[in-house]
Write a protein that holds these residues in place. Sequence first.
Motif, mmCIF file in Angstrom:
data_model
loop_
_atom_site.group_PDB
_atom_site.id
_atom_site.type_symbol
_atom_site.label_atom_id
_atom_site.label_comp_id
_atom_site.label_asym_id
_atom_site.label_seq_id
_atom_site.Cartn_x
_atom_site.Cartn_y
_atom_site.Cartn_z
ATOM 1 N N VAL A 1 37.249 92.982 39.997
ATOM 2 C CA VAL A 1 36.022 93.769 39.697
ATOM 3 C C VAL A 1 36.581 94.734 38.540
ATOM 4 N N ARG A 2 37.654 95.228 38.501
ATOM 5 C CA ARG A 2 38.402 96.029 37.556
ATOM 6 C C ARG A 2 38.215 95.276 36.077
ATOM 7 N N ALA A 3 38.574 93.955 36.170
ATOM 8 C CA ALA A 3 38.825 93.271 34.961
ATOM 9 C C ALA A 3 37.363 92.947 34.450
ATOM 10 N N SER A 4 36.713 92.754 35.180
ATOM 11 C CA SER A 4 35.139 92.394 34.718
ATOM 12 C C SER A 4 34.571 93.292 34.286
ATOM 13 N N LEU A 5 34.627 94.566 34.798
ATOM 14 C CA LEU A 5 33.993 96.034 34.309
ATOM 15 C C LEU A 5 34.721 96.364 33.023
ATOM 16 N N VAL B 1 36.076 94.405 30.845
ATOM 17 C CA VAL B 1 35.675 93.672 29.440
ATOM 18 C C VAL B 1 34.173 93.815 29.398
ATOM 19 N N ALA B 2 33.545 94.238 30.351
ATOM 20 C CA ALA B 2 32.095 94.199 29.946
ATOM 21 C C ALA B 2 31.742 95.616 29.148
ATOM 22 N N VAL B 3 32.695 96.557 29.516
ATOM 23 C CA VAL B 3 32.405 97.822 28.657
ATOM 24 C C VAL B 3 33.020 97.465 27.321
ATOM 25 N N CYS B 4 34.103 96.892 27.136
ATOM 26 C CA CYS B 4 34.668 96.411 25.743
ATOM 27 C C CYS B 4 33.834 95.586 24.942
ATOM 28 N N THR B 5 32.872 94.831 25.503
ATOM 29 C CA THR B 5 32.280 93.887 24.996
ATOM 30 C C THR B 5 30.921 94.739 24.531
ATOM 31 N N ALA B 6 30.529 95.505 25.206
ATOM 32 C CA ALA B 6 29.314 96.208 24.816
ATOM 33 C C ALA B 6 29.607 97.295 23.646
ATOM 34 N N ALA C 1 40.926 97.258 17.137
ATOM 35 C CA ALA C 1 41.298 98.250 18.214
ATOM 36 C C ALA C 1 40.417 97.755 19.701
ATOM 37 N N LEU C 2 39.273 97.431 19.538
ATOM 38 C CA LEU C 2 38.411 96.970 20.699
ATOM 39 C C LEU C 2 38.851 95.833 20.974
ATOM 40 N N ARG C 3 39.510 94.860 20.414
ATOM 41 C CA ARG C 3 39.958 93.514 20.931
ATOM 42 C C ARG C 3 41.144 93.527 21.504
ATOM 43 N N LEU C 4 42.050 94.604 21.091
ATOM 44 C CA LEU C 4 43.358 95.266 21.779
ATOM 45 C C LEU C 4 43.060 95.429 23.029
ATOM 46 N N LEU C 5 42.070 96.616 22.957
ATOM 47 C CA LEU C 5 41.603 97.281 24.482
ATOM 48 C C LEU C 5 41.195 96.140 25.289
ATOM 49 N N GLY D 1 42.072 93.143 25.712
ATOM 50 C CA GLY D 1 43.411 92.152 26.211
ATOM 51 C C GLY D 1 43.845 93.029 27.325
ATOM 52 N N LEU D 2 44.051 94.624 26.921
ATOM 53 C CA LEU D 2 44.619 95.388 27.908
ATOM 54 C C LEU D 2 44.012 95.527 29.160
ATOM 55 N N VAL D 3 42.753 95.454 29.357
ATOM 56 C CA VAL D 3 42.027 95.666 30.384
ATOM 57 C C VAL D 3 41.698 94.326 31.181
ATOM 58 N N ALA D 4 41.706 93.219 30.527
ATOM 59 C CA ALA D 4 41.457 91.954 30.884
ATOM 60 C C ALA D 4 42.533 91.402 32.039
ATOM 61 N N GLY D 5 42.720 90.119 32.187
ATOM 62 C CA GLY D 5 43.290 89.633 33.271
ATOM 63 C C GLY D 5 42.408 88.956 34.106
ATOM 64 N N TYR D 6 41.392 88.327 33.806
ATOM 65 C CA TYR D 6 40.327 87.882 34.687
ATOM 66 C C TYR D 6 40.623 86.380 34.994
ATOM 67 N N ALA D 7 41.013 85.639 33.970
ATOM 68 C CA ALA D 7 41.053 84.068 34.265
ATOM 69 C C ALA D 7 42.043 83.896 34.992
ATOM 70 N N SER D 8 43.267 84.166 34.935
ATOM 71 C CA SER D 8 44.355 83.919 35.756
ATOM 72 C C SER D 8 44.152 84.457 37.159
#
Length: 91
Positions: A42-46, A48-53, A66-70, A72-79
């Motif tokens: 849930v954390r990763a989904s939220l 990534v959704a905020v960063c994508t928006a 900078a947003l793409r770096l961010l 990556g920092l909040v992601a971790g969804y796939a694994s």
Amino acid sequence: TDHAAILRWSGTAYAASFFTAAIVAPFWGLLCDRYGRKLMQVRASLGVAVCTALLALVQDVHQLVALRLLTGLVAGYASGATVLIATQTPR
């Protein structure tokens, strides 16, 4: 407007999230073990959704990277999703 600069910046922007995701992956794995996989999904989904928006609001290429770096920092969804599915399915 330089073709070489466009290629360089697009490669940098594309690779930025994967670079930071690789660095913080062990940290997110530790938090998954401590607090639960579903919560981290849930954390990763939220995140990534905020960063994508926010990508819709960038004004220059530096903000994009900078947003793409961010992201990556909040992601971790796939694994995390792979592990969550593997632990929830029967043999």
